[in-house]
Design a protein around this motif. Structure first.
Motif, PDB file in Angstrom:
ATOM      1  N   ALA A  83      50.425   9.113 -39.939  1.00  0.00           N
ATOM      2  CA  ALA A  83      49.152   9.046 -40.248  1.00  0.00           C
ATOM      3  C   ALA A  83      48.449   7.794 -40.456  1.00  0.00           C
ATOM      4  CB  ALA A  83      48.350  10.102 -41.403  1.00  0.00           C
ATOM      5  N   LYS A  84      49.406   6.916 -41.237  1.00  0.00           N
ATOM      6  CA  LYS A  84      48.844   5.735 -41.715  1.00  0.00           C
ATOM      7  C   LYS A  84      48.951   4.732 -40.563  1.00  0.00           C
ATOM      8  CE  LYS A  84      49.500   6.182 -46.622  1.00  0.00           C
ATOM      9  NZ  LYS A  84      50.256   5.577 -47.720  1.00  0.00           N
ATOM     10  N   GLY A  85      49.360   4.930 -39.550  1.00  0.00           N
ATOM     11  CA  GLY A  85      49.347   3.962 -38.248  1.00  0.00           C
ATOM     12  C   GLY A  85      50.771   3.638 -37.800  1.00  0.00           C
ATOM     13  N   ALA A  86      52.029   4.215 -38.505  1.00  0.00           N
ATOM     14  CA  ALA A  86      53.351   3.763 -37.970  1.00  0.00           C
ATOM     15  C   ALA A  86      53.612   4.167 -36.620  1.00  0.00           C
ATOM     16  CB  ALA A  86      54.349   4.515 -38.920  1.00  0.00           C
ATOM     17  N   GLU A  87      54.143   2.981 -35.647  1.00  0.00           N
ATOM     18  CA  GLU A  87      54.421   2.987 -34.435  1.00  0.00           C
ATOM     19  C   GLU A  87      55.788   3.575 -34.276  1.00  0.00           C
ATOM     20  OE1 GLU A  87      51.671  -0.138 -32.157  1.00  0.00           O
ATOM     21  OE2 GLU A  87      52.100  -0.561 -34.229  1.00  0.00           O
ATOM     22  N   LEU A  88      56.676   2.989 -35.111  1.00  0.00           N
ATOM     23  CA  LEU A  88      58.077   3.099 -35.184  1.00  0.00           C
ATOM     24  C   LEU A  88      58.611   3.344 -36.640  1.00  0.00           C
ATOM     25  CD1 LEU A  88      60.603   2.678 -33.415  1.00  0.00           C
ATOM     26  CD2 LEU A  88      60.829   0.295 -34.985  1.00  0.00           C
ATOM     27  N   VAL A  89      59.235   4.640 -36.686  1.00  0.00           N
ATOM     28  CA  VAL A  89      59.723   5.358 -37.845  1.00  0.00           C
ATOM     29  C   VAL A  89      61.165   5.208 -37.782  1.00  0.00           C
ATOM     30  CG1 VAL A  89      59.799   7.348 -39.421  1.00  0.00           C
ATOM     31  CG2 VAL A  89      57.730   6.737 -38.162  1.00  0.00           C
ATOM     32  N   VAL A  90      61.642   4.429 -38.922  1.00  0.00           N
ATOM     33  CA  VAL A  90      63.133   4.117 -39.138  1.00  0.00           C
ATOM     34  C   VAL A  90      63.467   4.798 -40.582  1.00  0.00           C
ATOM     35  CG1 VAL A  90      64.957   2.356 -39.280  1.00  0.00           C
ATOM     36  CG2 VAL A  90      62.955   1.897 -37.782  1.00  0.00           C
ATOM     37  N   CYS A  91      64.651   5.560 -40.084  1.00  0.00           N
ATOM     38  CA  CYS A  91      65.063   6.161 -41.536  1.00  0.00           C
ATOM     39  C   CYS A  91      66.462   5.334 -41.864  1.00  0.00           C
ATOM     40  CB  CYS A  91      65.256   7.449 -41.386  1.00  0.00           C
ATOM     41  SG  CYS A  91      66.340   8.257 -42.888  1.00  0.00           S
ATOM     42  N   LEU A  92      66.515   4.594 -43.029  1.00  0.00           N
ATOM     43  CA  LEU A  92      67.774   3.855 -43.589  1.00  0.00           C
ATOM     44  C   LEU A  92      68.485   5.199 -44.560  1.00  0.00           C
ATOM     45  CD1 LEU A  92      69.226   1.267 -43.751  1.00  0.00           C
ATOM     46  CD2 LEU A  92      67.991   0.806 -45.716  1.00  0.00           C
ATOM     47  N   SER A  93      69.523   5.618 -43.823  1.00  0.00           N
ATOM     48  CA  SER A  93      70.150   6.758 -44.455  1.00  0.00           C
ATOM     49  C   SER A  93      71.413   6.566 -44.939  1.00  0.00           C
ATOM     50  CB  SER A  93      70.110   7.961 -43.170  1.00  0.00           C
ATOM     51  OG  SER A  93      70.890   8.983 -43.961  1.00  0.00           O
ATOM     52  N   HIS A  94      71.610   7.282 -46.029  1.00  0.00           N
ATOM     53  CA  HIS A  94      73.073   7.363 -46.622  1.00  0.00           C
ATOM     54  C   HIS A  94      73.406   8.923 -46.862  1.00  0.00           C
ATOM     55  CE1 HIS A  94      76.131   4.735 -48.571  1.00  0.00           C
ATOM     56  NE2 HIS A  94      76.606   6.025 -48.839  1.00  0.00           N
ATOM     57  N   ASN A  95      73.130   9.712 -45.750  1.00  0.00           N
ATOM     58  CA  ASN A  95      73.092  11.128 -45.611  1.00  0.00           C
ATOM     59  C   ASN A  95      74.861  11.294 -45.065  1.00  0.00           C
ATOM     60  OD1 ASN A  95      71.075  12.594 -46.107  1.00  0.00           O
ATOM     61  ND2 ASN A  95      70.043  12.537 -43.976  1.00  0.00           N
ATOM     62  N   GLY A  96      75.326  10.631 -44.623  1.00  0.00           N
ATOM     63  CA  GLY A  96      76.537  10.833 -43.583  1.00  0.00           C
ATOM     64  C   GLY A  96      76.202  11.316 -42.290  1.00  0.00           C
ATOM     65  N   PHE A  97      77.072  11.059 -41.128  1.00  0.00           N
ATOM     66  CA  PHE A  97      76.661  11.193 -39.821  1.00  0.00           C
ATOM     67  C   PHE A  97      76.329  12.597 -39.530  1.00  0.00           C
ATOM     68  CE2 PHE A  97      76.949  11.280 -35.446  1.00  0.00           C
ATOM     69  CZ  PHE A  97      76.291   9.995 -34.958  1.00  0.00           C
ATOM     70  N   ASP A  98      77.142  13.663 -39.877  1.00  0.00           N
ATOM     71  CA  ASP A  98      76.775  14.988 -39.658  1.00  0.00           C
ATOM     72  C   ASP A  98      75.365  15.537 -40.160  1.00  0.00           C
ATOM     73  OD1 ASP A  98      78.877  14.963 -38.054  1.00  0.00           O
ATOM     74  OD2 ASP A  98      80.165  16.155 -39.151  1.00  0.00           O
ATOM     75  N   VAL A  99      75.117  15.099 -41.511  1.00  0.00           N
ATOM     76  CA  VAL A  99      73.997  15.435 -42.010  1.00  0.00           C
ATOM     77  C   VAL A  99      72.788  14.782 -41.315  1.00  0.00           C
ATOM     78  CG1 VAL A  99      72.820  15.376 -44.260  1.00  0.00           C
ATOM     79  CG2 VAL A  99      75.027  15.804 -44.297  1.00  0.00           C
ATOM     80  N   ASP A 100      72.984  13.393 -41.035  1.00  0.00           N
ATOM     81  CA  ASP A 100      71.795  12.897 -40.188  1.00  0.00           C
ATOM     82  C   ASP A 100      71.748  13.639 -38.907  1.00  0.00           C
ATOM     83  OD1 ASP A 100      70.836  10.762 -41.918  1.00  0.00           O
ATOM     84  OD2 ASP A 100      72.556   9.481 -41.511  1.00  0.00           O
ATOM     85  N   LYS A 101      72.793  13.807 -38.281  1.00  0.00           N
ATOM     86  CA  LYS A 101      72.358  14.592 -36.937  1.00  0.00           C
ATOM     87  C   LYS A 101      71.479  16.127 -37.272  1.00  0.00           C
ATOM     88  CE  LYS A 101      75.448  15.848 -33.551  1.00  0.00           C
ATOM     89  NZ  LYS A 101      76.835  16.022 -33.052  1.00  0.00           N
ATOM     90  N   LYS A 102      72.054  16.556 -38.202  1.00  0.00           N
ATOM     91  CA  LYS A 102      71.188  18.129 -38.426  1.00  0.00           C
ATOM     92  C   LYS A 102      69.909  17.837 -38.684  1.00  0.00           C
ATOM     93  CE  LYS A 102      71.200  22.057 -41.168  1.00  0.00           C
ATOM     94  NZ  LYS A 102      71.672  23.278 -42.004  1.00  0.00           N
ATOM     95  N   MET A 103      69.655  16.833 -39.666  1.00  0.00           N
ATOM     96  CA  MET A 103      68.266  16.315 -40.014  1.00  0.00           C
ATOM     97  C   MET A 103      67.464  15.951 -38.950  1.00  0.00           C
ATOM     98  SD  MET A 103      67.340  13.721 -43.310  1.00  0.00           S
ATOM     99  CE  MET A 103      67.219  12.314 -42.160  1.00  0.00           C
ATOM    100  N   ALA A 104      67.987  15.034 -37.893  1.00  0.00           N
ATOM    101  CA  ALA A 104      67.234  14.840 -36.872  1.00  0.00           C
ATOM    102  C   ALA A 104      66.712  15.789 -36.148  1.00  0.00           C
ATOM    103  CB  ALA A 104      67.998  13.708 -36.083  1.00  0.00           C
ATOM    104  N   GLY A 105      67.520  16.945 -36.136  1.00  0.00           N
ATOM    105  CA  GLY A 105      67.210  18.283 -35.332  1.00  0.00           C
ATOM    106  C   GLY A 105      65.996  18.849 -36.034  1.00  0.00           C
ATOM    107  N   ILE A 106      65.756  18.714 -37.426  1.00  0.00           N
ATOM    108  CA  ILE A 106      64.744  19.633 -38.219  1.00  0.00           C
ATOM    109  C   ILE A 106      63.390  18.658 -38.385  1.00  0.00           C
ATOM    110  CG2 ILE A 106      64.175  20.401 -40.607  1.00  0.00           C
ATOM    111  CD1 ILE A 106      67.227  21.080 -40.666  1.00  0.00           C
ATOM    112  N   VAL A 107      63.654  17.404 -38.632  1.00  0.00           N
ATOM    113  CA  VAL A 107      62.564  16.643 -38.955  1.00  0.00           C
ATOM    114  C   VAL A 107      62.196  15.876 -37.672  1.00  0.00           C
ATOM    115  CG1 VAL A 107      61.711  14.628 -40.381  1.00  0.00           C
ATOM    116  CG2 VAL A 107      63.432  15.967 -41.359  1.00  0.00           C
ATOM    117  N   SER A 108      60.900  15.924 -37.462  1.00  0.00           N
ATOM    118  CA  SER A 108      60.328  15.403 -36.352  1.00  0.00           C
ATOM    119  C   SER A 108      59.515  14.216 -36.586  1.00  0.00           C
ATOM    120  CB  SER A 108      59.447  16.606 -35.312  1.00  0.00           C
ATOM    121  OG  SER A 108      58.268  16.797 -36.008  1.00  0.00           O
ATOM    122  N   GLY A 109      59.645  13.022 -35.729  1.00  0.00           N
ATOM    123  CA  GLY A 109      58.948  11.908 -35.628  1.00  0.00           C
ATOM    124  C   GLY A 109      59.711  10.902 -36.042  1.00  0.00           C
TER     125      GLY A 109
END
Lengths: 565, 138
Positions: free
Chosen positions: A270-296
């Protein structure tokens, strides 16, 4: 967004790069000098945004050996999916030639021979060279540190993380997120973070009392690069107070908090981000699941589980980049962002081969100066090893077997337990074991080697509990470590069973008798998350054991039978 | 891992308790649900339950329930010796129909929120919260 075709092109480019390395079979490894820094760093610049990702350095300032796992089992939807593919199967999947530098850097198999051919990996002075080279082409590249930086060595322990802070500052990161940093204790973490010249991010770092976002750790930061408004959102390790001692940082709460992540993504868009990067320490499988739940989210730079993947994994419109550990890799991701959307990407996981990439002299000087006061203590030779000593793998590593042997003999125990952490470099057969090497696999702020009594029944509860943290079919219930290592205790594990039914046939190895649920056993271990745990430091226990042995040799461990993989 | 002797014993007995509980608690939970719904069918829909996947501290687990059109929301911890947690009631003038609190969980279990909507129908949401010994992270 990214089409499947774009993705395939990237894959092919990666394969071609690997194929062009010119290394076919073992016999040619000797031609290591033919491999050049330029080849390792070769990259056809692309798009208008450039990201550099490094993660899980675990305070490894100097080049090391690091063997990748041969056993990394996936469960549920991730069975048979990367990163749960290892060795020859992994190489086949990515078209990596046997004996190539990519084989050595990315996969297990023939580790000793390849390590002798290709040499050590990592070293932050080499990492600096990679980063500087990329910056010379792309001055506005972002450098993002995924955390687990201020933990894992003798000097890091004795300087309370200051050695890593000083060296990382010379690399000029733009943002960072966190995990083991918090085991320095919240006072020290707060002190360092308040003085950091870059952003300390974590949308999931909350005030424990009020359950509100912690002020010291903003959820995101905006960057303007190549005419693109980029939002970098931090995601700290979700299970810090569970996997590590919560009493050391009682003011903070964590969790995955994907609903809050979605709010933040929506907010930055909403504030105008054209690219959204998540710098994550979730672990790979958690990131995969999160990517399927969180959009954008366009790009997830994934850390924690120490996986090194030669190309991103695509989930919906999100690419997930995994950049290994211990300073062994730098990921470069070039992105084409136009009209507020990510239109394509080009990626390379750059292996930091220490003998090929020249050290940056300025950073090398800083590393030498932070190590100088400790150099003599670090270098003291405690013993030699006749076996390859490594840690990574779901069930046991030879380093852990050696540590368990040390616990049993030095603490006079029936059974030893050693945590299934994924950090800790490897040593080759014939190498000296120095004090630094011992600290590299044991250093932590809660390293007391306890000795306690446990019933057979409680031992079973412990194994079941840890197994569920690894093999629960839902990644959100996994904590990302490996199975607790056992010494003096054998068992059978059926990973397809639910918690409570996975572990059977527990045997006390010294007598061959079945573990009696009602009997009390003497158990030694380390890395308890309990406050007030007593015992000598684990590094002293291991040093004393190795000193007595002189030369150590670790027999293959056949005490764990794995079913259902 | 929690491995001092005192905690080992505590955890050991906790684990036995948790293993022994669910049947009785389940029956109590079923009764509470029946009393709340009057036996009406419970569907899915306008109810959100937010809870951590793994509790940082089983003694104080933050949860939140919300619904756009609920007149009442009942929260149950099905694995606790006393499953009833709370029932929140919202009037027609309520600014938001959401409530958050902290609950104590005896062990890994399902937390359930059942909402009675203004139209008299019932919907539910469920979350599994794991209570673990912990330790051994990567």
């Amino acid at each position: 967004m990214i089409s499947r075709r774009d993705f395939l092109q990237t894959s092919m480019a990666a394969t071609a790069l690997l194929g062009a390395s010119g290394f076919g079979k073992w016999g040619r490894i000797a031609a290591q000098q033919a491999l050049t820094q330029d080849q390792l760093l070769q990259f056809d610049s692309f798009g208008n945004v450039c990201l550099m990702h490094i993660t899980d350095i675990h305070a490894q300032l100097k080049p090391i050996y690091f063997r990748e796992p041969s056993i990394n089992i996936g469960v549920g939807a991730n069975k048979g999916a990367v990163p749960h593919i290892t060795g020859a199967e992994f190489r086949k999947m990515y078209g990596i030639d046997d004996g190539s530098y990519a084989h050595y850097a990315l996969s297990s198999g023939d580790f000793e021979a390849l390590a002798r051919g290709y040499g050590r990996v990592g070293g932050l002075d080499r990492v600096a060279t990679v980063i500087n080279q990329i910056r010379s082409e792309r001055p506005d590249a972002l450098l993002l540190d995924g955390g687990d930086t201020w933990h894992g060595s003798y000097t890091c322990y004795h300087t309370q993380g200051q050695d890593m802070v000083d060296v990382m500052n010379t690399l000029k990161p733009d943002a960072m997120t966190f995990h083991w940093e918090f085991t320095l204790g919240s006072d020290r973490v707060n002190e360092i973070v308040e003085g950091l010249p870059f952003a300390a991010l974590g949308q999931n770092i909350f005030d424990a009392e009020w359950d509100e976002p912690a002020e010291l750790f903003p959820p995101y930061k905006f960057f303007e690069r190549g005419g693109v408004k980029i939002a970098v959102i931090g995601q700290a390790f979700p299970y810090m107070p569970i996997a590590n001692p919560g009493w050391m940082f009682p003011e903070y709460a964590f969790g995955i908090r994907d609903e809050h992540m979605q709010e933040i993504v929506d907010q930055v868009r909403a504030k105008g981000a054209e690219l959204v990067v998540c710098l994550s320490h979730n672990g790979f499988d958690v990131d995969k699941k999160m990517a399927g739940i969180v959009s954008g989210i366009d790009v997830i730079l994934s850390g924690h589980t120490h996986d090194a993947l030669p190309e991103p994994v695509l989930v919906g419109d999100t690419i997930i980049v995994a950049s290994g550990s211990n300073g062994k890799f730098v990921s470069r991701v070039d992105l084409d962002v136009r009209d507020g959307r990510m239109m394509g990407f080009r990626h390379k996981l750059i292996p930091v081969l220490s003998d090929v990439i020249a050290p940056d002299p300025d950073v090398a000087a800083v590393i030498d100066s932070v190590r100088a006061p400790y150099e003599e203590t670090l270098a003291e030779v405690i013993g030699q090893t006749d076996s390859l000593l490594y840690r990574r793998g779901n069930f046991n590593g030879t380093w852990d077997d050696l540590i368990c042997d040390a616990l049993i003999s030095e603490r006079d125990a029936d059974i030893a337990l050693s945590p299934g952490v994924r950090w800790g470099p490897s040593l080759l057969p014939g190498q000296d074991i120095t004090r630094e090497d011992i600290w590299n696999v044991t250093s932590m702020s809660y390293g007391a080697a306890y000795r306690t009594e446990m019933t057979g029944e409680f031992l079973h509860v412990v194994l079941e509990d840890v197994a569920d943290n690894l093999f629960n079919p839902d990644p959100y219930y996994q904590q990302g470590g490996d199975m607790v290592r056992t010494g003096g205790l054998g068992y059978r594990i059926d990973i397809t069973q639910p918690q409570g039914s996975r572990i059977t046939d527990m045997v006390l190895l010294k007598t061959g008798e079945k573990i009696d649920p009602a009997r009390i056993y003497q158990v030694a271990g380390w890395a308890s998350v309990n406050e007030g745990t007593q015992g000598p430091p684990i590094w002293d226990v291991v040093e004393s054991h190795i000193r007595k042995q002189g030369r150590v040799s670790v027999a293959p461990n056949t005490s764990v039978e794995v079913v259902g993989a | 891992m929690e491995l001092t002797r005192r905690n080992a014993i505590l955890m050991g007995s906790g684990a036995i308790l948790a293993a022994g509980l669910p049947l009785r608690a389940w029956a109590v939970g079923e009764e509470a649900i029946a009393a709340f719904t009057g036996g009406a069918p419970v569907g899915e829909g306008d109810i959100t339950l937010t809870a951590p996947e793994i509790a940082e501290n089983g003694n104080t687990v933050p949860i939140e329930v919300s619904s756009g059109s609920a007149s009442e929301i009942m929260v149950l911890a099905l694995g606790n010796p006393t499953p009833s947690v709370a029932t929140f009631k919202f009037g027609k003038l309520a600014g938001s129909r959401a409530a958050s609190t902290r609950i104590r969980l005896a062990g890994t279990q399902d937390v359930v929120a059942i909402a009675k909507l203004e139209d008299g129908s019932f919907v539910q949401a469920k979350a599994t919260v794991k209570v673990t010994i912990g330790g051994c992270g990567g």
